[in-house]
Scaffold this active site. Sequence first.
Site, PDB file in Angstrom:
ATOM      1  N   LYS A  12      28.796 -14.304 -36.758  1.00  0.00           N
ATOM      2  CA  LYS A  12      29.689 -14.055 -37.903  1.00  0.00           C
ATOM      3  C   LYS A  12      30.929 -13.308 -37.446  1.00  0.00           C
ATOM      4  CE  LYS A  12      29.658 -12.337 -42.682  1.00  0.00           C
ATOM      5  NZ  LYS A  12      28.779 -11.846 -43.764  1.00  0.00           N
TER       6      LYS A  12
ATOM      7  N   GLY B  71      29.330 -14.879 -51.817  1.00  0.00           N
ATOM      8  CA  GLY B  71      29.011 -13.462 -51.641  1.00  0.00           C
ATOM      9  C   GLY B  71      29.268 -12.634 -52.877  1.00  0.00           C
ATOM     10  N   THR B  72      30.453 -12.041 -52.928  1.00  0.00           N
ATOM     11  CA  THR B  72      30.809 -11.139 -54.030  1.00  0.00           C
ATOM     12  C   THR B  72      30.620 -11.797 -55.393  1.00  0.00           C
ATOM     13  OG1 THR B  72      32.325  -9.950 -52.589  1.00  0.00           O
ATOM     14  CG2 THR B  72      32.731  -9.767 -54.953  1.00  0.00           C
TER      15      THR B  72
ATOM     16  N   ASN C 149      25.949 -10.256 -36.665  1.00  0.00           N
ATOM     17  CA  ASN C 149      27.060  -9.559 -37.306  1.00  0.00           C
ATOM     18  C   ASN C 149      27.833  -8.765 -36.258  1.00  0.00           C
ATOM     19  OD1 ASN C 149      28.756  -7.991 -38.813  1.00  0.00           O
ATOM     20  ND2 ASN C 149      27.190  -7.234 -40.221  1.00  0.00           N
TER      21      ASN C 149
ATOM     22  N   ILE D  85      29.402   0.257 -47.190  1.00  0.00           N
ATOM     23  CA  ILE D  85      27.977   0.540 -47.353  1.00  0.00           C
ATOM     24  C   ILE D  85      27.430   1.161 -46.066  1.00  0.00           C
ATOM     25  CG2 ILE D  85      25.718  -0.464 -47.897  1.00  0.00           C
ATOM     26  CD1 ILE D  85      27.814  -0.740 -50.170  1.00  0.00           C
ATOM     27  N   GLY D  86      27.895   0.680 -44.916  1.00  0.00           N
ATOM     28  CA  GLY D  86      27.434   1.239 -43.655  1.00  0.00           C
ATOM     29  C   GLY D  86      26.129   0.640 -43.169  1.00  0.00           C
TER      30      GLY D  86
ATOM     31  N   CYS E 277      31.178  -6.067 -38.748  1.00  0.00           N
ATOM     32  CA  CYS E 277      31.120  -5.092 -39.836  1.00  0.00           C
ATOM     33  C   CYS E 277      32.186  -4.024 -39.624  1.00  0.00           C
ATOM     34  CB  CYS E 277      29.752  -4.426 -39.933  1.00  0.00           C
ATOM     35  SG  CYS E 277      29.716  -3.168 -41.238  1.00  0.00           S
TER      36      CYS E 277
ATOM     37  N   GLY F 161      34.154 -16.109 -47.968  1.00  0.00           N
ATOM     38  CA  GLY F 161      35.259 -15.228 -48.282  1.00  0.00           C
ATOM     39  C   GLY F 161      35.838 -15.636 -49.619  1.00  0.00           C
TER      40      GLY F 161
ATOM     41  N   ASN G 212      34.030 -12.337 -42.261  1.00  0.00           N
ATOM     42  CA  ASN G 212      33.548 -11.078 -42.804  1.00  0.00           C
ATOM     43  C   ASN G 212      34.712 -10.435 -43.584  1.00  0.00           C
ATOM     44  OD1 ASN G 212      32.117  -8.599 -43.184  1.00  0.00           O
ATOM     45  ND2 ASN G 212      30.958  -8.996 -41.315  1.00  0.00           N
TER      46      ASN G 212
END
Lengths: 324, 273
Positions: A185, A285-286, A147, A72-73, A150, A263, A212
Amino acid sequence: MNIDPRVRIGPLVLSNPVGVASGTFGYGAEYEGLMDLGRLGAIYTKAVTLEARAGNDAPRIVETPAGMLNSIGLANPGLEAFVARKLPELRRLSTSVIVNVAGSSEADYLRVVEALEEAAGPWSPRSGAGGATGQEGATGVDGYEINVSCPNVAHGGLAFGTDPAQVERLTRSLRAATRRALIVKLTPNVADIVPIAKAAEAGGADAISCINTLVGMVIDTRTKRPALARGTGGLSGPAIRPVGVACVWKASRAVGIPVIGLGGIMCADDALQYLLAGASAVQVGTATFVDPRAALKTLEGILAWMEGEGLAGIGDIGALFGRS
Amino acid sequence: MLQFDAQILGNRELAPGWKELVLRWNGAAGHPHAGEFLTLRVSSALDPLLRRPFAFASFHEDPDGASRAGILYQVRGKATRILADLGTGAFVDVLGPLGRGFPDAAQLEAEGSRPLLVAGGVGLGPILFLAAQLEAARIPASAAGPALIVAGFRNSAAIPRAGFPAGTVTCTDDGSSGYRGTVLDYLSRELPPGNWRLMACGPAPMLAAVATLARARSWEASLCAEQWMACGVGACMGCALPVPGGASFLRACVDGPVFGRDDIDWGKEGGGR
C-alpha cells in the site's frame, strides 16, 4: 450479458472488485450486524503490528471540507491478540480477508507475516477463490496488504514508503515468506509514485494499492493549536479522490501487476473513475463511516453501469479509458 | 442496532439555539436505553461529511405499537444548522441505538443508593431520559431516596423548555435562574448528605470536576462522555479516551459513552467537547 465480477490479485481471486479499506472496518465484526459481509469483495483489516499499540492521544479525528483528518496511530491489539481473538472470527467470514501489516522495522513486518503464516496455516488458491472462503478450507488470511504509508507514526510507516530501495527490499523479504497475495500500500506523499510502484513490483508484490492518506493539518483558530493532538494527520474522504485517481492512472501505466485504487470513493461513479484510470479493484474507506452500506451500494452501481455498457468483466472497464 | 431512514415527527425550538428532534423509531432497531446514542447523516452532500452522534433524550411507545425517539441538540455548527432546518415529515438516515448506557434500574435498585443525576449544557438530554426511565421503573420508591436532578446552564436564556421533573435543581453561572453557580458549586456546597449515586453528562471539564468530587465523597459514579467520532461502531478508533495512567484508551462509542468514575482519566480527556 452475464457479468463476471471476479478479480484476480496474484494467486487470489476476489469475488468482486469492491473491498473495504484498512482502518475503516475494524476486523469485520464491527459491521456484521449492518450488512452481509459476504457480499464484499474483500475486507482489508485494521493494521496489525508485532506489539499492541495504544495509539495516539485524543483528539484523533477532525472533519474537513468533504473529508476527515485522522491520527489514530495504528492502534491495534498486536499480533498475539489478533491471532487469538480476531483470526477465528475472520475465518468464519465468507469473504476474502487481506490482513494489513505495519511495523517500525523490516524485521517487524517479517515477524508478523511469518507468525500469521504459521497461525493461519497453508493456503491454496482453492481456499481463497471467490466464494470458497468462510467454508471448509478458509484460513482467515487470504493475503497481506503491507502498510508502508501510514503518516501517523514516528517510526516506519511513511518513512519506508517514500524510499524505493527500502520498499523493494521489504517486499522481497516478505515475498519469500508467503505464497499468499502480497499487496503493497503506497503513499501519495511523494514527488512521484512511479518509482515506488516499480520497486514494489520488482520486489515481487502481486499488486499495489494506492493511495493511503495525504498528510494534512487543521488549526483551531480559537486555541491557536492543531485540532489533532499529534499535530498532523492523514486526510481521507472525497476531497482526496482526484489525487488517488491520478496516482492510479500513473502507477497502472508503469507496472504490470494489478493496482487497487482507493481514496475518497463515495459511490459507484467514484469507483468507476478509478477503474477507468487503470485500477483492477477498489477499496471503500471513509465512505463506510458515512454510510455503512457504501461499499455494497458501490458494487451494485458498478454492475449496473457494466450492464449498461455491455461489459462482461471488470478488466474490460479500463480498456474504455479515453474512448467515448 | 439498525441503519434506517426515520421520519421526523417534530423539530421544535426549546430555547434560543436549543431544539428537540423527534423521530419515528423503527422497532426492529431495539429499544434505546439512557446514555445510548444514535448517529444521523443530516445531508447527502459531502460537506459536512460525517454522521453526528446524539444521545437519546426520550423514547415512547404509542398504544398502536409505533415508537418515537427524541434527542435534544444545540445548534452550534454546520451539521446542526442543517438539522435545525429539517421539517416534520422529512426523512433522516439514522444508525442506532449505539454504545453502552447508564446502569439500568435493576442495578441501581440493587445498590440501594440515591440517584444523583447531574447535567451540564447539552448533557441534559440523556439525563432527562435517565430520569424518565428511573421514574417508570419506580426506582425512587425503592432506592435510598428520590432521584435528584441538578442541571447547569450559562444563564436563564440558555435553559430549554424541556419538561424538567418536579424538584429539579437548575444552576446558572450568573444566577439569573435557580441556584447561582455551577453544578459543582451546588454539589460541593449545598447537597444534603446522603448515600448518593452519581450519574452525569456534560462538557469534559464538568465531568472531570464531578469525578473528582465523587472520589472524594466515595460515591459510585457513571459519567457519559462526549468525543468526536467517525463510525460510532468501534471500527475507526477515533473516539479514544485515555484510561488513568495513559497506557491505553477506551472507545467512547462501544466501550462507553457511559464509563465508571475511575475508568477514564477525566482530567486528560482531551478533545471532549
